[in-house]
Design a protein around this motif. Sequence first.
Motif, PDB file in Angstrom:
ATOM      1  N   UNK A 126       4.369  -2.507   6.832  1.00 39.45           N
ATOM      2  CA  UNK A 126       5.518  -1.818   6.264  1.00 39.45           C
ATOM      3  C   UNK A 126       5.114  -1.031   5.002  1.00 39.45           C
ATOM      4  N   UNK A 127       4.199  -1.598   4.256  1.00 42.89           N
ATOM      5  CA  UNK A 127       3.704  -0.885   3.062  1.00 42.89           C
ATOM      6  C   UNK A 127       2.969   0.387   3.492  1.00 42.89           C
ATOM      7  N   UNK A 128       2.150   0.273   4.525  1.00 41.73           N
ATOM      8  CA  UNK A 128       1.438   1.454   5.032  1.00 41.73           C
ATOM      9  C   UNK A 128       2.418   2.524   5.493  1.00 41.73           C
ATOM     10  N   UNK A 129       3.486   2.069   6.119  1.00 45.20           N
ATOM     11  CA  UNK A 129       4.470   3.013   6.669  1.00 45.20           C
ATOM     12  C   UNK A 129       5.257   3.715   5.554  1.00 45.20           C
ATOM     13  N   UNK A 130       5.701   2.923   4.579  1.00 42.20           N
ATOM     14  CA  UNK A 130       6.632   3.479   3.572  1.00 42.20           C
ATOM     15  C   UNK A 130       5.946   4.007   2.315  1.00 42.20           C
ATOM     16  N   UNK A 131       4.757   3.492   2.032  1.00 39.18           N
ATOM     17  CA  UNK A 131       4.059   3.817   0.782  1.00 39.18           C
ATOM     18  C   UNK A 131       5.016   3.682  -0.426  1.00 39.18           C
ATOM     19  N   UNK A 132       5.600   2.532  -0.572  1.00 38.13           N
ATOM     20  CA  UNK A 132       6.641   2.366  -1.607  1.00 38.13           C
ATOM     21  C   UNK A 132       6.079   2.361  -3.024  1.00 38.13           C
ATOM     22  N   UNK A 133       6.922   2.797  -3.947  1.00 41.84           N
ATOM     23  CA  UNK A 133       6.583   2.747  -5.370  1.00 41.84           C
ATOM     24  C   UNK A 133       6.712   1.321  -5.910  1.00 41.84           C
ATOM     25  N   UNK A 161      -0.259   3.603  -5.033  1.00 43.69           N
ATOM     26  CA  UNK A 161       0.316   3.779  -6.374  1.00 43.69           C
ATOM     27  C   UNK A 161       1.555   2.947  -6.617  1.00 43.69           C
ATOM     28  N   UNK A 162       1.756   1.933  -5.798  1.00 38.52           N
ATOM     29  CA  UNK A 162       2.950   1.089  -5.965  1.00 38.52           C
ATOM     30  C   UNK A 162       2.705  -0.077  -6.895  1.00 38.52           C
ATOM     31  N   UNK A 163       3.799  -0.725  -7.258  1.00 38.54           N
ATOM     32  CA  UNK A 163       3.758  -1.912  -8.112  1.00 38.54           C
ATOM     33  C   UNK A 163       4.237  -3.115  -7.303  1.00 38.54           C
ATOM     34  N   UNK A 164       3.544  -4.235  -7.488  1.00 38.89           N
ATOM     35  CA  UNK A 164       3.914  -5.467  -6.795  1.00 38.89           C
ATOM     36  C   UNK A 164       4.723  -6.355  -7.740  1.00 38.89           C
ATOM     37  N   UNK A 185       2.041  -7.156 -10.424  1.00 38.72           N
ATOM     38  CA  UNK A 185       2.226  -6.267 -11.578  1.00 38.72           C
ATOM     39  C   UNK A 185       3.356  -6.687 -12.494  1.00 38.72           C
ATOM     40  N   UNK A 186       4.316  -7.361 -11.958  1.00 35.60           N
ATOM     41  CA  UNK A 186       5.446  -7.770 -12.792  1.00 35.60           C
ATOM     42  C   UNK A 186       6.117  -8.970 -12.151  1.00 35.60           C
ATOM     43  N   UNK A 187       6.498  -9.919 -12.981  1.00 35.37           N
ATOM     44  CA  UNK A 187       7.147 -11.131 -12.476  1.00 35.37           C
ATOM     45  C   UNK A 187       8.142 -11.626 -13.508  1.00 35.37           C
ATOM     46  N   UNK A 188       9.143 -12.328 -13.025  1.00 29.76           N
ATOM     47  CA  UNK A 188      10.140 -12.923 -13.929  1.00 29.76           C
ATOM     48  C   UNK A 188      10.465 -14.327 -13.454  1.00 29.76           C
ATOM     49  N   UNK A 189      10.852 -15.150 -14.414  1.00 32.80           N
ATOM     50  CA  UNK A 189      11.248 -16.507 -14.092  1.00 32.80           C
ATOM     51  C   UNK A 189      12.490 -16.878 -14.894  1.00 32.80           C
ATOM     52  N   UNK A 190      12.816 -18.147 -14.894  1.00 35.11           N
ATOM     53  CA  UNK A 190      13.928 -18.669 -15.687  1.00 35.11           C
ATOM     54  C   UNK A 190      13.437 -19.926 -16.365  1.00 35.11           C
ATOM     55  N   UNK A 191      14.142 -20.328 -17.413  1.00 32.76           N
ATOM     56  CA  UNK A 191      13.673 -21.492 -18.168  1.00 32.76           C
ATOM     57  C   UNK A 191      14.165 -22.809 -17.576  1.00 32.76           C
ATOM     58  N   UNK A 192      15.205 -22.751 -16.736  1.00 26.27           N
ATOM     59  CA  UNK A 192      15.944 -23.964 -16.387  1.00 26.27           C
ATOM     60  C   UNK A 192      15.509 -24.599 -15.070  1.00 26.27           C
ATOM     61  N   UNK A 193      14.359 -24.197 -14.545  1.00 27.52           N
ATOM     62  CA  UNK A 193      13.905 -24.790 -13.282  1.00 27.52           C
ATOM     63  C   UNK A 193      12.759 -25.765 -13.609  1.00 27.52           C
TER      64      UNK A 193
END
Lengths: 365, 365
Positions: A126-133, A161-164, A185-193
């Motif tokens: 799917x990444x090959x097909x869409x070449x997503x940002x 040239x996409x970001x994961x 390239x970018x990740x987020x979490x929460x403190x309460x887990x």
Amino acid sequence: MLTVPHRLLHGPGPSPVAPSVLEALALPCIGHMDPAFMGIMNEVRAMMQQVFKTENEMTLACSGTGSAGAEMLMDNLVEPGDTCLIGINGVFGGRLTDKAKRAGGVVHNMNAEWGQVFDTDEILAKIEELKPKLVCFVHAETSTGACQPFDKLAEATHKHGGLLVMDCVTSFSGMPLEIDGWGVDAAYSGTQKCLSCPPGLSPVTLSERAMHKANNRKTPCNSWYLDLALVGNYWSGSRAYHHTAPVNMNYALHEALSLALEEGLENRFARHQAVHEKLKAGLIERGFEYASDPDHSLPMLNLVKIPAGVDDEAAVRKQLLNEHHLEIGGGLGKLAGVCWRIGIMGHGARDENVDAILTALDAVM
Amino acid sequence: MLTVPHRLLHGPGPSPVAPSVLEALALPCIGHMDPAFMGIMNEVRAMMQQVFKTENEMTLACSGTGSAGAEMLMDNLVEPGDTCLIGINGVFGGRLTDKAKRAGGVVHNMNAEWGQVFDTDEILAKIEELKPKLVCFVHAETSTGACQPFDKLAEATHKHGGLLVMDCVTSFSGMPLEIDGWGVDAAYSGTQKCLSCPPGLSPVTLSERAMHKANNRKTPCNSWYLDLALVGNYWSGSRAYHHTAPVNMNYALHEALSLALEEGLENRFARHQAVHEKLKAGLIERGFEYASDPDHSLPMLNLVKIPAGVDDEAAVRKQLLNEHHLEIGGGLGKLAGVCWRIGIMGHGARDENVDAILTALDAVM
């Protein structure tokens, strides 16, 4: 003074908070521009880097819950018209889609059964097909207990040239997570887990590649509060005032991170896994069936089918809460009324907690 | 365990936190969907309504700091192309302008000298000229100590279908504020000023007129996290899960609001005023000059010119912090290096705090 009931928190979070984290929360408030607070922020960042396993300079505690961290990434990394590939195999992929669209993204979704994960080869195709940002999946789907492999997605994403981007709200500090190793390239979490800190902050990390995109937008991002060009200067660099950081919540996060690193991440992961296996054995012995993919199940979030014969599942959960002080989670979205979510996270991932959960279930079922 | 220095917080906030508020903060965490937490939210809302002096059903604690509350209002109440009239007489009017523009607003600014307020007749004339969809001023400019009269703006605003929006971050619970009496449609505050609760939440209130606009937008608002169509259902109505509320911060807010109402709002306002007068007399005796309009000065935020002869004002503030544990605020924006901001807010608005401030100033000047 307010009175609050005692609860055994074994839903999808918040999880049981260690006494020293509550002590830290109640330390005297100081100013958000105080050099002593800047020192605390630096230590919080350094510890988050260790848990994320990253050297990303732009690692910070977003001043909102995990949903704000998700929005910070979408608002800063998606520009109007950007092609985005987002996987939906639970509630949170859907929410990320909503956020990316509000940021102007043109979102293509991959869909999987809730509780299942995506096949890596299908994602790569799917990444090959869409070449997503932007390529975004949920590492640990809090609504389903499924764990999405992330280790082979970066190369294809970066080639175009996409970001994961990763949601690791529920996995952070509870199981192996390799931001730099997996090329995220970018990740987020929460403190309460699995950190077992009260809710209110979102650990966030961005690579230089991600910050290059955020810093070279053609239009300002939707949000002033979450704009990394501004927030980033407060957490790093010039230390310019942006907003009044939730000072005491950062104390609590500091203590929760300290506890995780003192225990050792590998030990902490092993503890979550061992307690998960004990819980799972107990649940199966009692006739419960897991509803998530057995090869890709999270240790800290157990999705089980509500047993046949339980007519009013909400009443059973209410009984667990009122008579046994035990909170477990109902199903979310299309799993409401179908599944329960039993969390064993952070300070609550202990043998005695499993015993308490099983004893309470025995009493009400 | 983390150690935190003791500070006398007399900058622009955070302010000194009452011991019982810190105790409340450290109560055991419970779930954000727990009926007991819903009860706490109801009580927090009812108490905020009393302090705002409003019957607005949509009164809630936004899960971010004051800046998030500001953004919640701009994101929900401004639609692309809407004409907005925003006053700038300090840093925060500028920030509101930025936020309104990001929400797609066509912003017209009125400008006043920093420290001064706008003449009501000039505002009314501008409203007649522009017929704006949104009229927004800062009641208590934290960057300048100026207090903008709000009591005669609603009728003209409403005549053209506009909404009257107020920043009351610094005035909330420290001086008279009449949301319903003045016809204000939406207002936001912060917890860390006169409420003397640690930073992390933003009390927000919206009238039915404002919610009608928010609920009938042609396009979704920029933010998912702050979308009142979603957050509002969690705080009211269906109680549907939206995000994981900062549970312990809401405990602290509950206690801070209880303290304010136990004291009595009128008593609390009088205390702030009396302590302000004591501080002002002491400062003037020492040769300090106030920089804000004497007829429209806030009691809780004192803007004074940095005395001639102080070459390195940052060094003086550093000395106050390090040798006397006293935090006062530097000037913000164009007032940096020109003025200091001395806050006497909430739990810190006491005679003994004024004595400590003056003693410390005597020692270093």
